[in-house]
Scaffold this motif. Structure first.
Motif, PDB file in Angstrom:
ATOM      1  N   MET A 105       0.845  28.947   2.876  1.00 22.69           N
ATOM      2  CA  MET A 105       0.103  28.015   3.727  1.00 22.69           C
ATOM      3  C   MET A 105      -1.170  27.496   3.046  1.00 22.69           C
ATOM      4  SD  MET A 105       1.125  26.789   6.640  1.00 22.69           S
ATOM      5  CE  MET A 105      -0.405  26.375   7.514  1.00 22.69           C
ATOM      6  N   ASN A 106      -1.441  27.918   1.817  1.00 23.73           N
ATOM      7  CA  ASN A 106      -2.626  27.391   1.134  1.00 23.73           C
ATOM      8  C   ASN A 106      -2.544  25.869   1.052  1.00 23.73           C
ATOM      9  OD1 ASN A 106      -3.385  30.022   0.822  1.00 23.73           O
ATOM     10  ND2 ASN A 106      -3.047  30.115  -1.405  1.00 23.73           N
ATOM     11  N   GLY A 107      -3.606  25.211   1.452  1.00 24.94           N
ATOM     12  CA  GLY A 107      -3.598  23.738   1.473  1.00 24.94           C
ATOM     13  C   GLY A 107      -2.948  23.176   2.719  1.00 24.94           C
ATOM     14  N   THR A 149       0.837  -1.195   0.000  1.00 26.80           N
ATOM     15  CA  THR A 149       0.000   0.000   0.000  1.00 26.80           C
ATOM     16  C   THR A 149       0.875   1.250   0.000  1.00 26.80           C
ATOM     17  OG1 THR A 149      -1.666  -1.204   1.263  1.00 26.80           O
ATOM     18  CG2 THR A 149      -1.873   1.188   1.193  1.00 26.80           C
ATOM     19  N   SER A 150       0.610   2.145  -0.939  1.00 21.91           N
ATOM     20  CA  SER A 150       1.407   3.378  -0.989  1.00 21.91           C
ATOM     21  C   SER A 150       0.506   4.606  -0.954  1.00 21.91           C
ATOM     22  CB  SER A 150       2.286   3.415  -2.245  1.00 21.91           C
ATOM     23  OG  SER A 150       1.483   3.473  -3.395  1.00 21.91           O
ATOM     24  N   VAL A 151       1.027   5.673  -0.398  1.00 22.94           N
ATOM     25  CA  VAL A 151       0.313   6.945  -0.276  1.00 22.94           C
ATOM     26  C   VAL A 151       1.144   7.980  -1.032  1.00 22.94           C
ATOM     27  CG1 VAL A 151      -0.669   8.630   1.319  1.00 22.94           C
ATOM     28  CG2 VAL A 151      -0.449   6.234   2.031  1.00 22.94           C
ATOM     29  N   PRO A 152       0.670   8.426  -2.203  1.00 20.50           N
ATOM     30  CA  PRO A 152       1.491   9.345  -3.018  1.00 20.50           C
ATOM     31  C   PRO A 152       1.866  10.611  -2.248  1.00 20.50           C
ATOM     32  CG  PRO A 152      -0.366   8.520  -4.281  1.00 20.50           C
ATOM     33  CD  PRO A 152      -0.589   8.081  -2.863  1.00 20.50           C
ATOM     34  N   PHE A 153       3.119  11.018  -2.391  1.00 19.50           N
ATOM     35  CA  PHE A 153       3.648  12.144  -1.632  1.00 19.50           C
ATOM     36  C   PHE A 153       3.106  13.484  -2.111  1.00 19.50           C
ATOM     37  CE2 PHE A 153       7.105  15.322  -1.017  1.00 19.50           C
ATOM     38  CZ  PHE A 153       7.116  15.342   0.367  1.00 19.50           C
ATOM     39  N   HIS A 154       2.990  13.631  -3.428  1.00 25.59           N
ATOM     40  CA  HIS A 154       2.614  14.936  -3.970  1.00 25.59           C
ATOM     41  C   HIS A 154       1.109  15.157  -3.907  1.00 25.59           C
ATOM     42  CE1 HIS A 154       6.656  15.720  -5.294  1.00 25.59           C
ATOM     43  NE2 HIS A 154       6.708  14.577  -5.950  1.00 25.59           N
ATOM     44  N   GLY A 155       0.705  16.399  -3.767  1.00 25.41           N
ATOM     45  CA  GLY A 155      -0.721  16.705  -3.737  1.00 25.41           C
ATOM     46  C   GLY A 155      -0.962  18.074  -3.115  1.00 25.41           C
ATOM     47  N   ARG A 156      -2.223  18.464  -3.095  1.00 28.79           N
ATOM     48  CA  ARG A 156      -2.571  19.786  -2.553  1.00 28.79           C
ATOM     49  C   ARG A 156      -2.281  19.854  -1.053  1.00 28.79           C
ATOM     50  NH1 ARG A 156      -5.358  24.422  -2.087  1.00 28.79           N
ATOM     51  NH2 ARG A 156      -7.072  24.538  -0.572  1.00 28.79           N
ATOM     52  N   HIS A 157      -2.601  18.797  -0.357  1.00 26.42           N
ATOM     53  CA  HIS A 157      -2.290  18.726   1.072  1.00 26.42           C
ATOM     54  C   HIS A 157      -1.117  17.772   1.278  1.00 26.42           C
ATOM     55  CE1 HIS A 157      -6.141  20.646   1.552  1.00 26.42           C
ATOM     56  NE2 HIS A 157      -6.801  19.591   1.111  1.00 26.42           N
ATOM     57  N   GLN A 158      -0.367  17.971   2.346  1.00 24.14           N
ATOM     58  CA  GLN A 158       0.590  16.943   2.726  1.00 24.14           C
ATOM     59  C   GLN A 158      -0.168  15.699   3.193  1.00 24.14           C
ATOM     60  OE1 GLN A 158       4.422  17.730   4.681  1.00 24.14           O
ATOM     61  NE2 GLN A 158       3.712  19.823   4.983  1.00 24.14           N
ATOM     62  N   VAL A 159       0.477  14.567   3.049  1.00 27.57           N
ATOM     63  CA  VAL A 159      -0.104  13.317   3.536  1.00 27.57           C
ATOM     64  C   VAL A 159       0.114  13.216   5.040  1.00 27.57           C
ATOM     65  CG1 VAL A 159       0.037  12.059   1.368  1.00 27.57           C
ATOM     66  CG2 VAL A 159       2.047  12.161   2.875  1.00 27.57           C
ATOM     67  N   GLY A 160      -0.560  12.262   5.656  1.00 27.13           N
ATOM     68  CA  GLY A 160      -0.390  12.065   7.104  1.00 27.13           C
ATOM     69  C   GLY A 160      -1.368  12.891   7.925  1.00 27.13           C
ATOM     70  N   ILE A 202       3.683  23.378  18.562  1.00 22.75           N
ATOM     71  CA  ILE A 202       2.725  23.781  17.526  1.00 22.75           C
ATOM     72  C   ILE A 202       3.505  24.059  16.255  1.00 22.75           C
ATOM     73  CG2 ILE A 202       2.758  26.168  18.384  1.00 22.75           C
ATOM     74  CD1 ILE A 202      -0.142  26.445  17.376  1.00 22.75           C
ATOM     75  N   PHE A 203       2.963  23.584  15.141  1.00 24.44           N
ATOM     76  CA  PHE A 203       3.684  23.705  13.877  1.00 24.44           C
ATOM     77  C   PHE A 203       2.735  24.138  12.764  1.00 24.44           C
ATOM     78  CE2 PHE A 203       5.833  20.429  16.395  1.00 24.44           C
ATOM     79  CZ  PHE A 203       7.105  20.979  16.468  1.00 24.44           C
ATOM     80  N   ALA A 204       3.255  24.986  11.887  1.00 30.26           N
ATOM     81  CA  ALA A 204       2.574  25.308  10.638  1.00 30.26           C
ATOM     82  C   ALA A 204       2.994  24.260   9.610  1.00 30.26           C
ATOM     83  CB  ALA A 204       2.968  26.706  10.157  1.00 30.26           C
ATOM     84  N   VAL A 205       2.025  23.549   9.099  1.00 34.00           N
ATOM     85  CA  VAL A 205       2.273  22.455   8.159  1.00 34.00           C
ATOM     86  C   VAL A 205       1.821  22.926   6.783  1.00 34.00           C
ATOM     87  CG1 VAL A 205       1.606  20.096   7.568  1.00 34.00           C
ATOM     88  CG2 VAL A 205       2.078  20.710   9.961  1.00 34.00           C
ATOM     89  N   PRO A 206       2.778  23.248   5.911  1.00 37.26           N
ATOM     90  CA  PRO A 206       2.376  23.820   4.614  1.00 37.26           C
ATOM     91  C   PRO A 206       1.590  22.824   3.787  1.00 37.26           C
ATOM     92  CG  PRO A 206       4.788  23.855   4.908  1.00 37.26           C
ATOM     93  CD  PRO A 206       4.214  23.045   6.028  1.00 37.26           C
ATOM     94  N   GLY A 207       1.002  23.336   2.709  1.00 33.72           N
ATOM     95  CA  GLY A 207       0.354  22.446   1.759  1.00 33.72           C
ATOM     96  C   GLY A 207       1.361  21.484   1.150  1.00 33.72           C
ATOM     97  N   GLY A 208       0.853  20.513   0.429  1.00 31.68           N
ATOM     98  CA  GLY A 208       1.714  19.520  -0.194  1.00 31.68           C
ATOM     99  C   GLY A 208       2.495  20.110  -1.359  1.00 31.68           C
ATOM    100  N   ALA A 209       3.536  19.394  -1.750  1.00 30.15           N
ATOM    101  CA  ALA A 209       4.359  19.842  -2.865  1.00 30.15           C
ATOM    102  C   ALA A 209       3.830  19.240  -4.157  1.00 30.15           C
ATOM    103  CB  ALA A 209       5.810  19.405  -2.648  1.00 30.15           C
ATOM    104  N   ALA A 210       3.825  20.043  -5.203  1.00 31.70           N
ATOM    105  CA  ALA A 210       3.545  19.505  -6.530  1.00 31.70           C
ATOM    106  C   ALA A 210       4.776  18.743  -7.015  1.00 31.70           C
ATOM    107  CB  ALA A 210       3.206  20.635  -7.498  1.00 31.70           C
ATOM    108  N   SER A 211       4.583  17.887  -7.976  1.00 33.22           N
ATOM    109  CA  SER A 211       5.698  17.132  -8.537  1.00 33.22           C
ATOM    110  C   SER A 211       6.779  18.105  -9.022  1.00 33.22           C
ATOM    111  CB  SER A 211       5.190  16.271  -9.694  1.00 33.22           C
ATOM    112  OG  SER A 211       6.249  15.554 -10.251  1.00 33.22           O
ATOM    113  N   GLY A 212       8.005  17.860  -8.662  1.00 32.04           N
ATOM    114  CA  GLY A 212       9.103  18.730  -9.061  1.00 32.04           C
ATOM    115  C   GLY A 212       9.395  19.844  -8.077  1.00 32.04           C
ATOM    116  N   SER A 213       8.546  20.018  -7.092  1.00 30.43           N
ATOM    117  CA  SER A 213       8.838  21.037  -6.079  1.00 30.43           C
ATOM    118  C   SER A 213       8.943  20.359  -4.714  1.00 30.43           C
ATOM    119  CB  SER A 213       7.774  22.129  -6.082  1.00 30.43           C
ATOM    120  OG  SER A 213       6.555  21.628  -5.575  1.00 30.43           O
ATOM    121  N   TYR A 214       9.221  21.150  -3.682  1.00 33.53           N
ATOM    122  CA  TYR A 214       9.401  20.565  -2.356  1.00 33.53           C
ATOM    123  C   TYR A 214       8.513  21.271  -1.343  1.00 33.53           C
ATOM    124  CZ  TYR A 214      12.637  24.495  -1.526  1.00 33.53           C
ATOM    125  OH  TYR A 214      13.187  25.734  -1.390  1.00 33.53           O
TER     126      TYR A 214
END
Lengths: 413, 413
Positions: B254-256, B54-65, B393-405
């Motif tokens: 911080m969007n997403g 089972t895999s959870v893709p890393f890239h996306g609008r939100h971070q995974v987890g 307390i942490f600010a958790v940015p949105g997820g990274a698009a492919s090719g970005s971090y």
């Protein structure tokens, strides 16, 4: 189950219970869609259930947790008898512990349950009890202490923490579900209340059920397959090498028992990982990816210590771990290794506090672990990447028959 | 996968990869006979494989987890930037970390791999990155710090350990295989070398995949089903409550994203377990075995705070945890709890060092965790069985698009 059918080890003892059988039917569906269903109330996707449904019967000639396949999660805990707790108190404790272990390994709530593991199946839970040397004096059973339970000699390079070594009593707890393992540890800790205090606890892990696509030897935190050359429970001579020989007289309580040597071995990962992989492979004597010996073949190909490379050098270097640790290098000494990795966080110096909760099982520690470790400490190229930080040795009695408890033949006769 | 299809959460992101598909075909056989085959080289019994596959893709609008179902095994780690490491060094670190996380969540070896997880599938690995308040000053980005990232106010009863609180950077790592989780933690620790030092690490767990015969809310170490009333990722309003609102301007990075409040909450289990079960149920407001509210029904029946018993008393007592924590009692404050239990061994006083690595996700901590905790600290009957021992307390940015971090929009614009 009759005791006489159980002596050979794992295959007859690891059975899917009723819950597992039912769960297996739903596994294909659960596997494909199950990830989305966990943890959010209201989803209705059946998960895998064979992990929880697997049970290992508590009663038998040998205690479980020795030839039982290593579980995903493990706790090692040692206890000291409280002042004034003697033989009768210890007998009561072993009776309570055995009853709790028997219930939990069958998936039933133990007395005084806290319900932590209420929904889970037994998840291959095993509970294994041992006695340290100090146990015998405190219970006035010094004359019943077997000669094989020797004090552990010092080895070159030992850096032992007294407070995480030794112990009057030892329990090894393993399960494929972390809540089941923690539940057992908590219940047994509570059952000791008033009789024994916890001396130390170590938490470890192995591969989760189902993380790989075929059975494999588990990797340790150096990245090496670890345990390839372990004796197989079905191999000729296994019982004689691992289980104490049957006797009559004062040590007959150890019939069906074994001796466990427990060492917390920290790995100097920052140093190890600076080596190129081919150097790491020469330190071990095996390929890192496949586990094949450097003398050729696959992981399960017998090691050829005499093999030479085209340039005339030994294929497996003179100080390679598998050469120095090989039974042929140690008068045939054989032990069964069945450990757990640990990864506890950063040390004050920033290095990871990580390594192996090493457990060696043998019929006689003097000709088993001690003989091998004496050789390794002097000649093994792996030694400089390891620190032995704690040490203990325990006499692990045979298993309890139904209606009796572990250690009863020692404590009540 | 296109970002636009990913915003709704778990079902589209938790997919079996190719390895899992192949493994699923062998699961029925593996489930029935697999226990005997693990761990001993030479056995040839196929195991379950859907856990590893089972895999959870890393890239996306939100971070995974965040909306990902809780995994069996988790590490929370915090880092502090080393003296002299500023914005450019932090950008390099986030680039290295994101690349390693993307590779490992896809089941590929990261740069500088140590091969610990070589045979395993990705096992639902997620890696989630956050920034603490102290990060912004050290990187000269104080004007980019969002107002929602407030300092955590003190609460009555706090007993915080400074050395296990806070941190410039935070990583939440979760996987259904412990070696996969440790591997990710080790790789990310090494990738920080020279730029950031580990400040603290906490290890936790939830139910293993397949330990129960149907999906259930996981139990915590008090034995209670914990998370029943969590908002569901598919529920109306979920995104607005959990994810930061989209903006333009200095905080658009911080969007997403979301905000994580992390508390190590020790449970006073020795005290708790002295209560009879019916008293425990009144403290919580739910039945312990089924999780049903004391107002009746099943676990998923909506709580009826107004229900009275035949004797006229409130069915759910005035200080019951679910009453005081209910959104209706807190101006509608909603947060997503997604924690891990921990069980680290005996404390010096003999009590277990055990409890919950509490993680609350929300769009705004002031109207989320802080509002709820202010209410709880004064009125919740559960409070006297808990000790909050660390806080962050942490600010958790949105997820990274492919090719970005992750964090690129903050660190490079």
């Amino acid at each position: 189950m009759e005791e006489s059918t159980e002596g050979r080890g794992i295959s007859r003892r690891c059975l899917l219970g009723a819950a597992g059988g039912a769960g297996a039917a739903g596994m294909a569906a659960g596997g494909l869609a199950g990830a989305a269903g966990r943890g959010w109330a209201g989803d209705d996707v059946p998960p895998l259930a064979a992990v929880g449904g697997t049970s290992v019967p508590f009663h038998g000639r040998h205690q479980v947790g020795i030839t039982t396949p290593p579980q995903a999660y493990g706790h090692l805990v040692a206890f000291d008898l409280r002042p004034g707790a003697g033989r009768a108190a210890a007998a009561g404790l072993m009776r309570r512990w055995s009853a709790a272990a028997e219930a939990m390994t069958a998936g039933r709530p133990p007395a005084g349950d806290d319900q932590i593991a209420l929904d889970a199946g037994p998840s291959s839970l095993t509970v294994t009890f041992g006695f340290g040397r100090s146990f015998f004096a405190k219970t006035d059973l010094g004359d019943r202490m077997p000669a094989a339970l020797v004090p552990m000699p010092p080895f070159p390079g030992d850096a032992l923490d007294h407070f995480r070594s030794g112990g009057d009593l030892w329990i090894q707890i393993g399960a494929d579900d972390p809540l089941v393992a923690v539940h057992a540890t908590r219940i047994l800790h509570k059952a000791a209340s008033g009789t024994a205090a916890m001396r130390w606890q170590m938490n470890g892990f192995n591969r989760a059920r189902g993380a790989t696509d075929r059975p494999r030897t588990v990797r340790n935190l150096m990245g090496q397959l670890d345990g390839t050359n372990n004796p197989h429970p079905f191999a000729p001579g296994f019982d004689a090498e691992i289980f104490a020989a049957d006797t009559t007289g004062p040590h007959a309580w150890m019939n069906g028992g074994s001796y466990a040597v427990v060492r917390r071995i920290r790995m100097l990962l920052d140093t190890w990982e600076k080596l190129p992989v081919d150097r790491q492979e020469q330190v071990i004597g095996r390929r890192k990816d496949t586990g094949a010996p450097l003398s050729g073949g696959t992981e399960t190909t017998p090691v050829n210590l005499a093999a030479v490379r085209p340039d005339g050098a030994l294929a497996i270097p003179g100080d390679a771990h598998i050469r120095v640790a090989a039974p042929a290098s140690n008068g045939g000494a054989t032990l069964l290794r069945r450990g757990f990795s640990y990864y506890d966080g950063p040390r004050p110096d920033g290095a990871p506090d990580a390594g192996l909760l090493f457990i060696a099982w043998q019929a006689d520690p003097t000709t088993g672990f001690i003989q091998v470790q004496r050789k390794l400490a002097g000649a093994d190229g792996l030694t400089r990447f390891l620190r032995h930080e704690s040490s203990a040795i325990f006499a692990v009695p045979g298993g309890a028959a139904s209606g009796s408890y572990v250690g009863q033949a020692l404590l009540e006769s």
